[in-house]
Design a protein around this motif. Structure first.
Motif, PDB file in Angstrom:
ATOM      1  N   LEU A  57       0.828  -1.208   0.000  1.00 20.05           N
ATOM      2  CA  LEU A  57       0.000   0.000   0.000  1.00 20.05           C
ATOM      3  C   LEU A  57       0.859   1.253   0.000  1.00 20.05           C
ATOM      4  O   LEU A  57       0.557   2.228  -0.690  1.00 20.05           O
ATOM      5  N   PHE A  58       1.942   1.239   0.781  1.00 20.01           N
ATOM      6  CA  PHE A  58       2.809   2.416   0.824  1.00 20.01           C
ATOM      7  C   PHE A  58       3.477   2.648  -0.525  1.00 20.01           C
ATOM      8  O   PHE A  58       3.556   3.776  -1.007  1.00 20.01           O
ATOM      9  N   VAL A  59       3.989   1.567  -1.131  1.00 20.71           N
ATOM     10  CA  VAL A  59       4.663   1.700  -2.423  1.00 20.71           C
ATOM     11  C   VAL A  59       3.690   2.174  -3.497  1.00 20.71           C
ATOM     12  O   VAL A  59       4.022   3.018  -4.332  1.00 20.71           O
ATOM     13  N   GLU A  60       2.459   1.677  -3.473  1.00 21.18           N
ATOM     14  CA  GLU A  60       1.460   2.126  -4.446  1.00 21.18           C
ATOM     15  C   GLU A  60       1.101   3.587  -4.222  1.00 21.18           C
ATOM     16  O   GLU A  60       0.959   4.370  -5.169  1.00 21.18           O
ATOM     17  N   ARG A  61       0.975   3.976  -2.965  1.00 15.79           N
ATOM     18  CA  ARG A  61       0.664   5.377  -2.652  1.00 15.79           C
ATOM     19  C   ARG A  61       1.803   6.286  -3.109  1.00 15.79           C
ATOM     20  O   ARG A  61       1.577   7.376  -3.632  1.00 15.79           O
ATOM     21  N   ARG A  62       3.027   5.813  -2.920  1.00 13.54           N
ATOM     22  CA  ARG A  62       4.192   6.576  -3.372  1.00 13.54           C
ATOM     23  C   ARG A  62       4.167   6.740  -4.888  1.00 13.54           C
ATOM     24  O   ARG A  62       4.434   7.818  -5.410  1.00 13.54           O
ATOM     25  N   ARG A  63       3.863   5.662  -5.607  1.00 13.56           N
ATOM     26  CA  ARG A  63       3.822   5.711  -7.073  1.00 13.56           C
ATOM     27  C   ARG A  63       2.779   6.719  -7.555  1.00 13.56           C
ATOM     28  O   ARG A  63       3.050   7.544  -8.441  1.00 13.56           O
ATOM     29  N   LEU A  64       1.592   6.675  -6.969  1.00 15.15           N
ATOM     30  CA  LEU A  64       0.525   7.584  -7.385  1.00 15.15           C
ATOM     31  C   LEU A  64       0.859   9.034  -7.031  1.00 15.15           C
ATOM     32  O   LEU A  64       0.567   9.956  -7.800  1.00 15.15           O
ATOM     33  N   ALA A  65       1.478   9.239  -5.861  1.00 13.04           N
ATOM     34  CA  ALA A  65       1.860  10.597  -5.463  1.00 13.04           C
ATOM     35  C   ALA A  65       2.910  11.155  -6.409  1.00 13.04           C
ATOM     36  O   ALA A  65       2.877  12.341  -6.762  1.00 13.04           O
ATOM     37  N   ASN A  66       3.843  10.317  -6.847  1.00 10.51           N
ATOM     38  CA  ASN A  66       4.842  10.766  -7.813  1.00 10.51           C
ATOM     39  C   ASN A  66       4.190  11.107  -9.151  1.00 10.51           C
ATOM     40  O   ASN A  66       4.559  12.087  -9.805  1.00 10.51           O
ATOM     41  N   MET A  67       3.223  10.301  -9.581  1.00  8.66           N
ATOM     42  CA  MET A  67       2.507  10.577 -10.825  1.00  8.66           C
ATOM     43  C   MET A  67       1.781  11.913 -10.756  1.00  8.66           C
ATOM     44  O   MET A  67       1.737  12.673 -11.730  1.00  8.66           O
ATOM     45  N   GLU A  68       1.214  12.206  -9.576  1.00  8.26           N
ATOM     46  CA  GLU A  68       0.484  13.461  -9.377  1.00  8.26           C
ATOM     47  C   GLU A  68       1.415  14.606  -8.986  1.00  8.26           C
ATOM     48  O   GLU A  68       0.965  15.722  -8.762  1.00  8.26           O
ATOM     49  N   ARG A  69       2.701  14.296  -8.873  1.00  9.66           N
ATOM     50  CA  ARG A  69       3.741  15.290  -8.549  1.00  9.66           C
ATOM     51  C   ARG A  69       3.514  15.946  -7.185  1.00  9.66           C
ATOM     52  O   ARG A  69       3.640  17.162  -7.022  1.00  9.66           O
ATOM     53  N   ILE A  70       3.173  15.134  -6.202  1.00 13.90           N
ATOM     54  CA  ILE A  70       2.940  15.629  -4.841  1.00 13.90           C
ATOM     55  C   ILE A  70       4.213  15.438  -4.018  1.00 13.90           C
ATOM     56  O   ILE A  70       4.659  14.300  -3.811  1.00 13.90           O
ATOM     57  N   PRO A  71       4.831  16.513  -3.532  1.00  9.25           N
ATOM     58  CA  PRO A  71       6.044  16.355  -2.710  1.00  9.25           C
ATOM     59  C   PRO A  71       5.696  15.902  -1.297  1.00  9.25           C
ATOM     60  O   PRO A  71       4.681  16.305  -0.725  1.00  9.25           O
ATOM     61  N   ARG A  72       6.516  15.024  -0.748  1.00 13.98           N
ATOM     62  CA  ARG A  72       6.378  14.616   0.646  1.00 13.98           C
ATOM     63  C   ARG A  72       7.623  15.072   1.384  1.00 13.98           C
ATOM     64  O   ARG A  72       8.740  14.703   1.024  1.00 13.98           O
ATOM     65  N   ILE A  73       7.439  15.870   2.404  1.00 16.76           N
ATOM     66  CA  ILE A  73       8.569  16.456   3.121  1.00 16.76           C
ATOM     67  C   ILE A  73       9.207  15.441   4.058  1.00 16.76           C
ATOM     68  O   ILE A  73      10.431  15.359   4.175  1.00 16.76           O
ATOM     69  N   ALA A  74       8.387  14.653   4.746  1.00 17.00           N
ATOM     70  CA  ALA A  74       8.901  13.622   5.662  1.00 17.00           C
ATOM     71  C   ALA A  74       7.807  12.584   5.872  1.00 17.00           C
ATOM     72  O   ALA A  74       6.607  12.898   5.823  1.00 17.00           O
ATOM     73  N   ILE A  75       8.242  11.331   6.126  1.00 20.66           N
ATOM     74  CA  ILE A  75       7.307  10.242   6.389  1.00 20.66           C
ATOM     75  C   ILE A  75       7.859   9.410   7.537  1.00 20.66           C
ATOM     76  O   ILE A  75       9.020   8.960   7.499  1.00 20.66           O
TER      77      ILE A  75
END
Length: 312
Positions: free
Chosen positions: A238-256
């Motif tokens: 789930l985390f890897v899929e969420r990461r993939r979709l966030a990258n596709m949508e160009r959403i930056p994540r500052i910290a996790i």
């Protein structure tokens, strides 16, 4: 969440500058303001996203950039994505992203120069100095901008919040058994893991694990036995899929951050306020695929002084 486990332990702070080459970066030579970016590796490829706020008073001066073919518009940003293909830059940045104990604190551009801010553990100071010296001596355009002690995690987030407003999302789900995580949870129930979500290999993402006691298990790399800091690769679908979709949508994540409490797994994400609605859509899309995870939203808030008291 016990943030004291993290503070003052991985505190060698470095700011690097890299003069980038390529079509997009040539256009950026006239961009004299700080432009926030998000840099990430994905299965042997390296990408950079540039963010131009739609609310900036100076947006008009970047029309020559905003006509780029890879432009994407969101509610608050115009973003441009590009692949970093220069062999030297690709090799160097990849080594930084995968260097033991490194966590990237942020990236931004001024003109055609990329600045990478990161921290690493002092036990690797000799190896880091060797890596930096090798590239700085042999490659013009790579330089060290600053070396200093890093701020605490809490202070870093509050300082970034002054640059651009942050939001905090903490979600929980039923803990799905994993040998490595189960071992860590059993032997150090209050552990905190800091995920370096900018890099991804077939083994997952790198995680720095802060424990309150010594650990010894296959798959754990010892960063500091005295401070109970370890590193591992974490793969959770789930985390890897969420990461993939966030990258596709160009959403930056500052910290996790990742932790486990009372047999529930917690993921705490820090990201720009303007991107939270879009990120929540991605979250909903991924958890709906796996109802057995029993997902909950624990905290959803703009960054504020008392937010630290709410986080599990």
């Amino acid at each position: 969440m016990d943030f004291s486990l993290m503070d003052g332990k991985v505190e060698c702070g470095v700011s690097l500058s890299i003069k980038l080459k390529g079509e997009l970066f040539n256009l950026m030579k006239n961009a004299d303001e700080r432009i926030e970016t998000f840099l990430y590796e994905d299965h042997e490829e390296l990408f950079i996203n540039l963010y131009f706020s739609k609310f900036s008073n100076n947006l008009g001066k970047y029309n020559f950039i905003l006509s780029h073919r890879n432009l994407k518009e969101s509610e608050s940003f115009f973003t441009i994505s590009a692949k970093i293909e220069n062999p030297t830059h690709f090799d160097f940045v990849k080594k930084i992203l995968n260097f033991p104990s490194v966590i990237v604190a942020g990236t931004f551009m001024k003109r055609d120069t990329l600045f990478i801010l990161y921290r690493y553990h002092e036990n690797y100071k000799e190896e880091m100095n060797s890596l930096l010296n090798l590239y700085i001596v042999e490659h013009e355009g790579i330089a060290i901008s600053e070396i200093r002690k890093s701020y605490s995690f809490r202070d870093r987030m509050m300082r970034i919040n002054k640059l651009f407003p942050l939001a905090v999302l903490q979600t929980s789900s039923k803990y799905i058994s994993n040998k490595l995580i189960s071992y860590i949870y059993k032997n150090s129930p209050g552990f905190v893991a800091e995920l370096e979500g900018r890099g991804l290999t077939s083994d997952g993402v790198r995680a720095l694990i802060y424990s309150n006691r010594n650990l010894n298990f296959k798959g754990l790399i010892e960063i500091s036995r005295n401070q109970n800091i370890y590193e591992a690769r974490h793969y959770e679908s789930l985390f890897v899929e969420r990461r993939r979709l966030a990258n596709m949508e160009r959403i930056p994540r500052i910290a996790i951050l990742f932790s486990v409490k009372d047999d529930r797994a917690y993921i705490t994400s820090f990201l720009p306020v303007e991107e939270m609605d879009n990120y929540m859509r991605i979250y909903s899309k991924t958890v709906n695929k796996e109802s057995s995870y029993e997902p909950n939203i624990e905290v959803l808030s703009k960054m504020r002084e008392d937010i630290w008291n709410w986080l599990e």
